[in-house]
Write a protein that holds these residues in place. Structure first.
Motif, short mmCIF file in Angstrom:
data_model
loop_
_atom_site.label_atom_id
_atom_site.label_comp_id
_atom_site.label_asym_id
_atom_site.label_seq_id
_atom_site.Cartn_x
_atom_site.Cartn_y
_atom_site.Cartn_z
N LEU A 60 0.76 -1.20 0.12
CA LEU A 60 0.18 0.01 0.03
C LEU A 60 0.74 1.32 0.10
CD1 LEU A 60 -2.89 -1.02 2.53
CD2 LEU A 60 -3.17 -0.77 -0.01
N ILE A 61 2.30 1.27 0.38
CA ILE A 61 2.92 2.47 0.39
C ILE A 61 3.28 2.89 -0.95
CG2 ILE A 61 3.85 1.63 2.72
CD1 ILE A 61 6.46 0.95 1.53
N PHE A 62 3.10 2.07 -1.84
CA PHE A 62 3.55 2.43 -3.33
C PHE A 62 2.25 2.99 -4.06
CE2 PHE A 62 6.11 -1.37 -2.66
CZ PHE A 62 7.51 -0.91 -2.67
N LEU A 63 0.96 3.14 -3.29
CA LEU A 63 -0.01 3.73 -3.99
C LEU A 63 0.17 5.31 -4.06
CD1 LEU A 63 -2.97 1.66 -2.34
CD2 LEU A 63 -2.04 1.55 -4.57
N PRO A 64 -0.20 5.88 -5.03
CA PRO A 64 -0.11 7.42 -5.12
C PRO A 64 -0.87 7.93 -4.08
CG PRO A 64 -0.69 6.30 -7.39
CD PRO A 64 -0.89 5.26 -6.01
N GLY A 65 -0.64 9.10 -3.58
CA GLY A 65 -1.16 9.96 -2.50
C GLY A 65 -0.97 9.35 -1.01
N PHE A 66 -0.36 8.01 -0.82
CA PHE A 66 -0.17 7.41 0.44
C PHE A 66 1.04 7.79 1.25
CE2 PHE A 66 0.67 4.24 3.48
CZ PHE A 66 -0.62 3.66 3.80
N SER A 67 0.71 8.43 2.43
CA SER A 67 1.88 8.82 3.42
C SER A 67 1.30 8.41 4.58
CB SER A 67 2.19 9.95 3.22
OG SER A 67 3.09 10.67 4.05
N THR A 68 2.23 8.15 5.66
CA THR A 68 2.04 7.80 6.97
C THR A 68 2.45 9.11 7.76
OG1 THR A 68 4.02 6.80 7.29
CG2 THR A 68 2.30 5.44 6.95
N LYS A 69 3.24 10.09 7.14
CA LYS A 69 3.33 11.16 7.78
C LYS A 69 2.19 12.16 7.87
CE LYS A 69 7.80 11.13 9.00
NZ LYS A 69 8.33 11.56 10.29
N ASP A 70 1.93 12.89 9.22
CA ASP A 70 0.88 13.97 9.52
C ASP A 70 1.53 15.38 9.05
OD1 ASP A 70 -0.84 11.83 10.23
OD2 ASP A 70 -0.18 11.72 12.20
N GLN A 71 2.91 15.53 9.20
CA GLN A 71 3.53 16.76 9.04
C GLN A 71 4.38 16.80 7.74
OE1 GLN A 71 4.91 18.09 12.46
NE2 GLN A 71 2.67 18.54 13.61
N ILE A 72 4.27 17.96 7.13
CA ILE A 72 5.32 18.18 6.12
C ILE A 72 6.63 18.32 6.49
CG2 ILE A 72 5.95 19.41 3.83
CD1 ILE A 72 2.90 19.80 3.29
N THR A 73 7.67 17.68 6.16
CA THR A 73 9.05 18.15 6.50
C THR A 73 10.05 18.18 5.35
OG1 THR A 73 9.76 15.71 6.95
CG2 THR A 73 8.84 16.68 8.89
N GLU A 74 11.19 18.38 5.40
CA GLU A 74 12.27 18.23 4.69
C GLU A 74 12.36 16.88 4.03
OE1 GLU A 74 16.96 19.22 3.64
OE2 GLU A 74 15.99 19.33 5.97
N PHE A 75 11.85 15.71 4.42
CA PHE A 75 12.17 14.47 3.85
C PHE A 75 10.88 13.98 3.55
CE2 PHE A 75 15.60 15.41 6.91
CZ PHE A 75 16.71 15.60 5.73
N SER A 76 9.82 14.19 4.12
CA SER A 76 8.54 13.47 4.02
C SER A 76 7.19 14.35 4.05
CB SER A 76 8.50 12.50 5.11
OG SER A 76 9.59 11.50 5.18
N GLY A 77 6.33 13.80 3.50
CA GLY A 77 4.96 14.40 3.52
C GLY A 77 4.88 15.62 2.38
N ARG A 78 5.66 15.47 1.51
CA ARG A 78 5.82 16.68 0.46
C ARG A 78 4.83 16.25 -0.82
NH1 ARG A 78 11.12 15.83 -1.26
NH2 ARG A 78 11.12 13.94 -0.26
N GLY A 79 4.30 15.12 -0.70
CA GLY A 79 3.66 14.60 -1.94
C GLY A 79 4.13 13.93 -2.87
N VAL A 80 5.47 13.70 -2.72
CA VAL A 80 6.33 12.90 -3.70
C VAL A 80 6.66 11.50 -2.95
CG1 VAL A 80 8.69 12.56 -4.68
CG2 VAL A 80 7.57 14.61 -4.57
N GLY A 81 5.62 10.76 -3.09
CA GLY A 81 5.74 9.30 -2.45
C GLY A 81 6.19 8.23 -3.34
N MET A 82 6.21 6.93 -2.36
CA MET A 82 6.93 5.77 -3.19
C MET A 82 6.24 5.40 -4.73
SD MET A 82 9.32 4.93 -1.10
CE MET A 82 9.55 3.05 -1.18
N ASP A 83 5.28 6.07 -4.97
CA ASP A 83 4.53 5.60 -6.15
C ASP A 83 5.75 6.10 -7.35
OD1 ASP A 83 3.83 8.19 -5.21
OD2 ASP A 83 2.76 8.28 -7.21
N VAL A 84 6.23 7.42 -7.15
CA VAL A 84 7.15 7.59 -8.02
C VAL A 84 8.38 6.90 -8.28
CG1 VAL A 84 8.49 9.77 -8.54
CG2 VAL A 84 6.37 10.18 -7.56
N VAL A 85 8.79 6.39 -7.22
CA VAL A 85 9.99 5.24 -7.12
C VAL A 85 9.47 3.94 -8.20
CG1 VAL A 85 11.07 3.39 -5.89
CG2 VAL A 85 10.76 5.91 -4.91
#
Length: 501
Positions: free
Chosen positions: A307-332
């Motif tokens: 499920l972590i590879f689905l577009p729009g999926f993130s377990t982060k609640d807050q945007i940081t320098e490294f996560s929650g920026r909308g660039v998820g594992m689906d791009v990978v």
């Protein structure tokens, strides 16, 4: 080459090559200064050091009478001033002028053994070899030769010799394009160090199998996905030092980058010993974002982790320098799938997570199985084929929605009819009249129905023309190739067939 096995008491300046951010600039400006103990002669040491790759010049000096140790110096250009080191060194025999002249000649001949070639020229060479493979198939499989096998003994002998030469040439060109993953892996040291400092985590990076070689074009596509997964593992996977100590783990986290070759594929594994994936949290976030397409009770662990590879999926609640920026594992996954690879994930709670990338060694020429459907030809990569068989009528199952399945050794597999999928006219409609080919990708299997198997051969992968993509999105087709009789065969994308079954 490992200098530690040949020399003793090695010391170097700069001292910290990995952690010191100024080390690279200092080496470029003044070179890498080494001192060492050895019982070898001057000529032996000089020959040993000249075997090292990626070195522009070397200055080797014996210990002077004032106690300055011998220094083997690797410099971008000749260094005018030698720096003193404190390591004791056994003196080397002083080189005579004749020996120094031979050393210079040896260094120049060593450098002349390598040349730089633009990748575009290698691409053109690969295209020409591909055309040669097609031309060889057109000659040896010419329809005009059917039925004349016994009468053309000399021709058959010559064609086998031609096939041997083209195969060797193809292997040689492919080996030239292969470069090790070490460059991509080594770049992760800085990312791990910088992220560890910013997140307050002590992270140790281990590299395994970095000498594994992959096609240059594939490395260009996977460098960014690997970097993204390394960042993701440090941010999401590894716990803080205090949390690790509470769970009985070392205060530092270990991140392992591992590469290995398996047949015609390369496996790259990014593994951490962190907190692992929480299945309940993943399902909860998928429910909140309405991303579930299957009943939760029917999902396997691997499907939940994926499920972590689905577009729009993130377990982060807050945007940081490294996560929650909308660039998820689906791009990978999109980048990996663009070069014919697949990504899988395994995890154990509080033990760690392992993400595995399976990619082909090269994209240009593959081993394929040609099948016929009506008047059309299709090619399946042999690496995806598990088996082929003619089904028995009693093993065929039809569900209430009209979906067809086949029972094989107690397991049910969905059936994809190629003539229905691609709208091809054929007289072979009954499943017992044709052939079923079981294919597998990413631990998922389906059975593909075709009229008959034509045979296995190496095929040159050609991209579909741009206007075809503009007219329609064809899921399940990754390219095309020319067969020996001049006809065009579509290369099937197993992952696309699985997604659209």
């Amino acid at each position: 080459m490992n200098l530690q096995s040949e020399l003793q008491s090695i010391a170097h300046v700069p001292e910290d090559l990995l952690e010191d951010e100024k080390a690279v600039a200092e080496i470029r400006r003044e070179g890498l200064r080494l001192s060492f103990q050895t019982d070898k002669t001057y000529d032996q040491i000089n020959q040993l050091l000249h075997q090292i790759s990626y070195v522009r010049s070397i200055v080797l000096e014996k210990q002077s009478d004032t106690g300055v140790p011998s220094v083997g110096e690797f410099t971008p250009e000749l260094v005018k001033e030698q720096h003193k080191l404190d390591a004791p060194v056994i003196p080397l025999r002083e080189a005579t002028p004749r020996a120094q002249e031979e050393t210079k000649r040896g260094a120049s001949s060593q450098q002349s053994n390598f040349i730089s070639v633009h990748i575009a020229k290698l691409d053109e060479l690969m295209d020409l070899v591909g055309e040669l493979v097609i031309a060889e198939a057109m000659v040896t499989q010419n329809p005009d030769l059917q039925g004349l096998g016994l009468e053309l003994e000399q021709f058959q002998k010559a064609s086998r010799h031609l096939r041997k030469i083209t195969t060797e040439m193809q292997d040689m060109v492919m080996s030239i394009r292969m470069i090790p993953l070490s460059g991509t892996f080594q770049r992760m040291h800085r990312i791990v160090r910088d992220m560890g400092k910013k997140l307050g985590k002590d992270v140790r990076l281990q590299l395994v199998g970095e000498d594994t070689e992959v096609d240059k074009n594939i490395i260009d596509h996977i460098a960014d996905p690997i970097m993204h997964m390394v960042r993701n593992a440090i941010d999401h996977g590894l716990e803080s030092g205090d949390e690790r100590i509470r769970r009985g783990k070392p205060a530092y986290g270990t991140l392992t980058l591992e590469a290995s070759q398996a047949g015609g594929e390369v496996l790259i594994r990014i593994r951490d010993d962190g907190r692992g994936l929480d299945k309940e949290k993943l399902l909860q976030r998928a429910r909140q974002n309405d991303l579930l397409v299957k009943n939760e009770s029917e999902m396997t662990d691997k499907e939940i982790y994926s499920l972590i590879f689905l577009p729009g999926f993130s377990t982060k609640d807050q945007i940081t320098e490294f996560s929650g920026r909308g660039v998820g594992m689906d791009v990978v996954t999109k980048n990996i799938e663009s070069v014919g690879g697949v990504v899988t994930v395994d995890s154990a709670m509080y033990e760690g997570t392992a993400i595995t990338i399976r990619i082909p060694l090269t994209l240009a020429i593959i081993d394929g199985m040609n099948v016929r459907v009506g008047e059309s030809r299709y090619t399946l990569p042999t690496t995806a084929i598990k088996e082929s068989f003619r089904p028995a009528a009693g093993d065929i199952i039809t569900d209430p929605d009209g979906g067809e399945m086949i029972m094989v050794r107690g397991q049910c597999y969905s059936i994809v009819r190629l003539h229905r999928r691609f709208g091809v006219q054929t007289d072979v409609i009954g499943l017992t009249q044709g052939i079923l080919i079981m294919v597998e990708q990413n631990d998922r299997q389906i059975c593909i129905f075709a009229d008959e198997l034509i045979g296995q051969q190496q095929v040159v992968v050609k991209a579909l023309p741009p206007y075809v993509h503009n007219l329609a999105s064809i899921e399940g087709v990754s390219g095309c190739t020319l067969l020996g009789d001049g006809s065009i065969s579509l290369i099937l994308d197993v992952q696309g067939l699985l997604n659209g079954k």
